[in-house]
Write an enzyme that holds these catalytic residues in place. Structure first.
Site, PDB file in Angstrom:
ATOM      1  N   GLU A  49       0.813  -1.220   0.000  1.00 19.65           N
ATOM      2  CA  GLU A  49       0.000   0.000   0.000  1.00 19.65           C
ATOM      3  C   GLU A  49       0.847   1.273   0.000  1.00 19.65           C
ATOM      4  OE1 GLU A  49      -2.959  -0.234  -0.674  1.00 19.65           O
ATOM      5  OE2 GLU A  49      -3.923  -1.960   0.301  1.00 19.65           O
ATOM      6  N   HIS A  75      -3.215   2.135   8.202  1.00 19.93           N
ATOM      7  CA  HIS A  75      -4.329   1.415   7.576  1.00 19.93           C
ATOM      8  C   HIS A  75      -4.586   0.131   8.350  1.00 19.93           C
ATOM      9  CE1 HIS A  75      -6.720  -0.881   4.769  1.00 19.93           C
ATOM     10  NE2 HIS A  75      -5.763  -1.756   4.566  1.00 19.93           N
ATOM     11  N   HIS A 111      -7.996  -3.084   9.225  1.00 18.43           N
ATOM     12  CA  HIS A 111      -9.289  -3.657   8.867  1.00 18.43           C
ATOM     13  C   HIS A 111     -10.212  -3.643  10.081  1.00 18.43           C
ATOM     14  CE1 HIS A 111      -6.824  -6.065   5.651  1.00 18.43           C
ATOM     15  NE2 HIS A 111      -6.861  -4.776   5.394  1.00 18.43           N
ATOM     16  N   GLU A 149     -18.218  11.610  22.124  1.00 14.57           N
ATOM     17  CA  GLU A 149     -16.865  12.116  21.853  1.00 14.57           C
ATOM     18  C   GLU A 149     -16.560  12.286  20.365  1.00 14.57           C
ATOM     19  OE1 GLU A 149     -14.560  12.845  24.348  1.00 14.57           O
ATOM     20  OE2 GLU A 149     -16.316  12.551  25.615  1.00 14.57           O
ATOM     21  N   HIS A 178     -13.389  -3.134   3.111  1.00 12.72           N
ATOM     22  CA  HIS A 178     -11.956  -3.373   3.299  1.00 12.72           C
ATOM     23  C   HIS A 178     -11.466  -2.858   4.653  1.00 12.72           C
ATOM     24  CE1 HIS A 178      -7.697  -3.401   1.350  1.00 12.72           C
ATOM     25  NE2 HIS A 178      -7.602  -3.436   2.662  1.00 12.72           N
TER      26      HIS A 178
HETATM   27  P1  13P Z   1       0.569  -5.485   2.958  1.00 13.04           P
HETATM   28  O1  13P Z   1       0.860  -6.797   3.649  1.00 13.04           O
HETATM   29  O2  13P Z   1       1.253  -5.421   1.613  1.00 13.04           O
HETATM   30  O3  13P Z   1       0.897  -4.306   3.840  1.00 13.04           O
HETATM   31  O4  13P Z   1      -0.988  -5.418   2.628  1.00 13.04           O
HETATM   32  C1  13P Z   1      -1.939  -5.594   3.645  1.00 13.04           C
HETATM   33  C2  13P Z   1      -3.214  -4.882   3.401  1.00 13.04           C
HETATM   34  O5  13P Z   1      -3.949  -4.603   4.331  1.00 13.04           O
HETATM   35  C3  13P Z   1      -3.600  -4.504   2.024  1.00 13.04           C
HETATM   36  O6  13P Z   1      -4.645  -3.588   2.011  1.00 13.04           O
HETATM   37 ZN    ZN Z   2      -5.924  -3.713   3.855  1.00 10.47          ZN
END
Ligand code: 13P
Ligand code: ZN
Length: 273
Positions: free
Chosen positions: A118, A141, A143, A171, A212
């Protein structure tokens, strides 16, 4: 000059701690999630020989705006679960090359691996955030589970989603008064998703990736983690509220305005009635 052990540096220790916390929150299954932390030359110099480039790794997007800048990054395919016990194989310290077409590895990624897939989204987001906040250091980033779930059940309209999140926890409007942005579903790891994400990063520090996860930005690891933690908390509350039969009350627009006034924040214009 003898070097200090980089594993003992404040920035590697903080990266280890935060990836472990995120893993335990169940936001980063397998290799899910990635973090990039912008560092100054002064911060990294005590820990590594800046002339000793281990490898140069090409990137196929224009990173020239970040030329010469240093980043601590998570590796592609690496598990947040494992960062703390083995930083040298799961993290990398990189410098963007003068031409902006590659990154120079100074430490880590010891098995020949590469920075997160990413990187386009991260680098383009750093460029965008720095253009509006010169102190921005972190792109994160993950999930986040409840928020990810909510992208299947709730409107992805930015105003509707932001208002719902604000109304779920008192909050929220204080922590992210600018709201959250959303982008369409796009294949991860591409320059295209990087462009879409970074465009939104000029407006908000939180960008939701449907089906995602989420991107967060901030000046510190704590600020960025705290942003994601807060939006994810609201989404978790939403999950419980829906399971308990749906919303029968909410924080009103008037109450949101009272919060903004009390805490001295400016809600996104046009988002409150
Ligand atoms: P990477 O392992 O390349 O960081 O990718 C993980 C991910 O969350 C892709 O969106
Ligand atoms: Zn991801």
């Amino acid at each position: 000059m003898s070097m200090q052990n980089i594993v003992e540096s404040q920035f590697v220790k903080e990266m280890c701690e935060i990836t472990q916390v995120m893993y335990r929150r169940n936001w980063d299954e397998r290799n899910g999630g990635n973090i990039t932390l912008l560092l100054t030359e002064k911060e990294v110099a005590p820990y590594t020989d800046l002339t000793d480039i281990k490898r140069t790794i090409p990137v196929d997007f224009d990173a020239k705006a970040l030329a010469g800048k240093y980043f601590l990054v998570t590796g592609s395919g690496k598990y947040f679960k494992n960062v703390e016990k083995d930083p040298e194989h799961n993290l990398g310290l990189i410098r963007v090359s003068e031409q902006g077409n590659g990154v120079e590895l100074l430490w880590g990624l010891a098995d020949g691996s590469v920075p997160t897939s990413e990187l386009p989204s991260h680098f383009q987001s750093h460029i965008a955030r720095l253009s509006v906040d010169p102190e921005n250091r972190v792109i994160m980033h993950c999930h986040a589970t409840h928020l990810l779930a909510m992208t299947f059940t709730h409107s992805l309209d930015e105003k509707e989603l932001t208002r719902k999140l604000w109304k779920l926890c008192t909050e929220c409007i204080v922590v992210f008064p600018e709201g959250v942005s959303t982008i369409p579903w796009i294949v991860p790891g591409t320059n295209e998703i990087g462009e879409a994400t970074s465009e939104k990063m000029k407006e908000t520090r939180l960008v939701v990736w449907p089906y995602h996860g989420i991107y967060g930005a901030g000046q510190t690891m704590d600020e960025t983690f705290g942003l994601i933690e807060t939006v994810e908390k609201a989404a978790e509350v939403y999950t419980h509220v829906q399971a308990q039969g749906g919303m029968k009350a909410e924080i009103s627009d008037e109450q949101l305005q009272q919060l903004a006034d009390r805490f001295g924040v400016e809600p996104r214009p046009g988002y409150l009635d």
